[in-house]
Design an enzyme around this catalytic site. Structure first.
Site, PDB file in Angstrom:
ATOM      1  N   SER A   1       6.112  13.089   8.872  1.00  7.12           N
ATOM      2  CA  SER A   1       7.421  12.778   9.464  1.00  7.12           C
ATOM      3  C   SER A   1       8.085  14.079   9.892  1.00  7.12           C
ATOM      4  O   SER A   1       7.756  15.148   9.356  1.00  7.12           O
ATOM      5  CB  SER A   1       8.281  12.096   8.392  1.00  7.12           C
ATOM      6  OG  SER A   1       9.604  11.965   8.820  1.00  7.12           O
TER       7      SER A   1
ATOM      8  N   TYR B   1      12.144  10.940   0.292  1.00  3.33           N
ATOM      9  CA  TYR B   1      11.169  10.620   1.343  1.00  3.33           C
ATOM     10  C   TYR B   1      10.667  11.914   1.982  1.00  3.33           C
ATOM     11  O   TYR B   1       9.454  12.119   2.138  1.00  3.33           O
ATOM     12  CB  TYR B   1      11.842   9.725   2.390  1.00  3.33           C
ATOM     13  CG  TYR B   1      10.986   9.452   3.601  1.00  3.33           C
ATOM     14  CD1 TYR B   1       9.932   8.550   3.536  1.00  3.33           C
ATOM     15  CD2 TYR B   1      11.221  10.111   4.814  1.00  3.33           C
ATOM     16  CE1 TYR B   1       9.133   8.309   4.642  1.00  3.33           C
ATOM     17  CE2 TYR B   1      10.432   9.870   5.922  1.00  3.33           C
ATOM     18  CZ  TYR B   1       9.390   8.970   5.827  1.00  3.33           C
ATOM     19  OH  TYR B   1       8.593   8.743   6.927  1.00  3.33           O
TER      20      TYR B   1
HETATM   21  O1  NJP Z   1       6.737   1.313   9.389  1.00  6.42           O
HETATM   22  P1  NJP Z   1       6.373  -0.180   8.973  1.00  6.42           P
HETATM   23  P2  NJP Z   1       6.022   2.390  10.334  1.00  6.42           P
HETATM   24  N1  NJP Z   1      -0.179  -0.330   0.292  1.00  6.42           N
HETATM   25  O2  NJP Z   1       7.318  -0.502   7.877  1.00  6.42           O
HETATM   26  C1  NJP Z   1       2.331  -0.456   4.716  1.00  6.42           C
HETATM   27  C2  NJP Z   1       6.010   6.971   9.045  1.00  6.42           C
HETATM   28  N2  NJP Z   1       7.209   7.267   9.819  1.00  6.42           N
HETATM   29  O3  NJP Z   1       4.949   1.812  11.146  1.00  6.42           O
HETATM   30  O4  NJP Z   1       1.587  -3.444   2.586  1.00  6.42           O
HETATM   31  C3  NJP Z   1      -0.631  -0.530   1.543  1.00  6.42           C
HETATM   32  O5  NJP Z   1       6.326  -1.063  10.172  1.00  6.42           O
HETATM   33  C4  NJP Z   1       2.998  -1.739   5.163  1.00  6.42           C
HETATM   34  O6  NJP Z   1       2.142  -2.839   4.908  1.00  6.42           O
HETATM   35  P3  NJP Z   1       2.360  -3.961   3.744  1.00  6.42           P
HETATM   36  C5  NJP Z   1       6.211   6.224   7.757  1.00  6.42           C
HETATM   37  O7  NJP Z   1       6.620   7.060   6.701  1.00  6.42           O
HETATM   38  C6  NJP Z   1       7.891   6.301  10.461  1.00  6.42           C
HETATM   39  O8  NJP Z   1       7.104   3.127  11.007  1.00  6.42           O
HETATM   40  O9  NJP Z   1       1.734  -5.181   4.336  1.00  6.42           O
HETATM   41  N3  NJP Z   1       0.156  -0.518   2.615  1.00  6.42           N
HETATM   42  C7  NJP Z   1       3.114  -1.518   6.651  1.00  6.42           C
HETATM   43  O10 NJP Z   1       1.971  -1.955   7.303  1.00  6.42           O
HETATM   44  C8  NJP Z   1       4.823   5.664   7.517  1.00  6.42           C
HETATM   45  O11 NJP Z   1       4.019   6.585   6.822  1.00  6.42           O
HETATM   46  C9  NJP Z   1       9.053   6.617  11.167  1.00  6.42           C
HETATM   47  O12 NJP Z   1       3.826  -4.091   3.508  1.00  6.42           O
HETATM   48  C10 NJP Z   1       1.457  -0.297   2.421  1.00  6.42           C
HETATM   49  C11 NJP Z   1       3.222   0.000   6.776  1.00  6.42           C
HETATM   50  O13 NJP Z   1       2.906   0.569   5.505  1.00  6.42           O
HETATM   51  C12 NJP Z   1       4.277   5.462   8.916  1.00  6.42           C
HETATM   52  O14 NJP Z   1       5.163   6.132   9.801  1.00  6.42           O
HETATM   53  C13 NJP Z   1       9.490   7.929  11.226  1.00  6.42           C
HETATM   54  C14 NJP Z   1       2.009  -0.071   1.152  1.00  6.42           C
HETATM   55  C15 NJP Z   1       4.611   0.453   7.168  1.00  6.42           C
HETATM   56  O15 NJP Z   1       4.890  -0.065   8.414  1.00  6.42           O
HETATM   57  C16 NJP Z   1       4.164   4.022   9.368  1.00  6.42           C
HETATM   58  O16 NJP Z   1       5.408   3.364   9.234  1.00  6.42           O
HETATM   59  C17 NJP Z   1       8.765   8.884  10.562  1.00  6.42           C
HETATM   60  C18 NJP Z   1       1.118  -0.101   0.059  1.00  6.42           C
HETATM   61  N4  NJP Z   1       1.540   0.079  -1.204  1.00  6.42           N
HETATM   62  C19 NJP Z   1       7.623   8.557   9.864  1.00  6.42           C
HETATM   63  N5  NJP Z   1       3.349   0.126   1.290  1.00  6.42           N
HETATM   64  C20 NJP Z   1       9.876   5.588  11.882  1.00  6.42           C
HETATM   65  N6  NJP Z   1       9.415   4.358  11.997  1.00  6.42           N
HETATM   66  O17 NJP Z   1      10.971   5.918  12.387  1.00  6.42           O
HETATM   67  C21 NJP Z   1       3.624   0.021   2.600  1.00  6.42           C
HETATM   68  O18 NJP Z   1       9.220  10.147  10.608  1.00  6.42           O
HETATM   69  N7  NJP Z   1       2.497  -0.219   3.287  1.00  6.42           N
END
Ligand code: NJP
Length: 243
Positions: free
Chosen positions: A141, A154
């Site tokens: 990030s 975070y």
């Molecule tokens: O967010 P979101 P993003 N085990 O909430 C999964 C970074 N980032 O695409 O398990 C396995 O749509 C969750 O899946 P589920 C951010 O830090 C973003 O934006 O089914 N999976 C979902 O598919 C992250 O590293 C922004 O709930 C787990 C996914 O994670 C990355 O981008 C800015 C889990 C999250 O999808 C992708 O996030 C930035 C687990 N225990 C960095 N916990 C931004 N969007 O602005 C969660 O600087 N997931």
């Protein structure tokens, strides 16, 4: 020099059930990559897999659980015999002023954003070994470079990912395994469990990036010739001049 042909390669995408991971899975399949979709929300993965057809395999996985992660990579080994790309994308952020933040939330973020990356990376390394152009790419990030107010823990987890990758690159570079980090700014996704309306408006004002923008950056790095390491990509909306 020619870009790599990604056709027939094998990728694990964590957090593939929404946002950046979902977009990455779509783009990888368009390139002919077999994608293993990992996340906890099975039904969302099944819908995506139905769209992607035979190039997608669903493995319901909580990346913070070492046993589940090992089962995921055991399946990859059995089915494909190896791995070309680990896209460590799963992550979560809980917004709070540090003084008021809840230690249970610190743990949730550390468990997924740091332990999730460690668990998946350690299990993936033996499968990446010996594969031309192999890459580990993790989503950090802008908060992992500069630190963002009200995202302190975070940001700490993402700084940890950066440090881990700096060290890992030195361990794995001699084996030609590329270690890369992507640092997005504001992206329109479901990210941020408790972001306020004001923050959502800010994303609008900033003309936040799309998930596809981030996925394309990852593909750019992955498709480079096997000897080319794209170490780090920080990308954000041009209007996001801070942090
Ligand atoms: O967010 P979101 P993003 N085990 O909430 C999964 C970074 N980032 O695409 O398990 C396995 O749509 C969750 O899946 P589920 C951010 O830090 C973003 O934006 O089914 N999976 C979902 O598919 C992250 O590293 C922004 O709930 C787990 C996914 O994670 C990355 O981008 C800015 C889990 C999250 O999808 C992708 O996030 C930035 C687990 N225990 C960095 N916990 C931004 N969007 O602005 C969660 O600087 N997931």
């Amino acid at each position: 020099m020619k870009m790599q042909d990604l056709n027939g390669k094998v990728a694990v995408v964590t957090g593939a059930s929404s946002g950046i991971g979902e977009a990455a899975a779509r783009l990888l399949v368009q390139e002919g990559v077999h994608v293993v979709l990992a996340a906890r929300r099975r039904e969302r993965l099944d819908v995506l897999a139905a769209e992607l057809g035979s190039f997608a395999t669903v493995v319901e996985t909580d990346v913070s659980d070492r046993g589940q992660v090992q089962a995921l990579f055991d399946l990859v080994k059995d089915r494909f015999g190896g791995l070309d790309l680990l896209f460590n994308n799963a992550g979560l952020g809980i917004n709070a002023k540090f003084e008021d933040s809840d230690p249970d939330d610190w743990k949730k973020m550390i468990d997924v954003n740091l332990y999730g990356v460690l668990n998946c990376t350690q299990a993936a390394i033996p499968l990446l070994r010996g594969r031309a152009g192999a890459m580990i790419c993790s989503v950090s990030s802008v908060g992992g470079r500069y630190g963002v107010e009200n995202w302190s823990v975070y940001s700490a987890t993402k700084f940890a990912v950066g440090g881990f990758h700096d060290a890992l690159r030195k361990e794995l570079g001699p084996e030609r395994i590329r270690v890369s980090v992507i640092e997005p700014g504001a992206v329109w996704t479901e990210f941020g469990q408790n972001v306020s309306e004001a923050m959502k408006e800010r994303r609008q004002q900033l003309e936040a990036l799309t998930s596809e923008n981030i996925a394309q950056a990852m593909i750019y790095a992955f498709a480079q010739p096997a000897n080319v390491l794209v170490e780090e990509i920080l990308l954000r909306p041009v209007l996001q001049v801070a942090p």
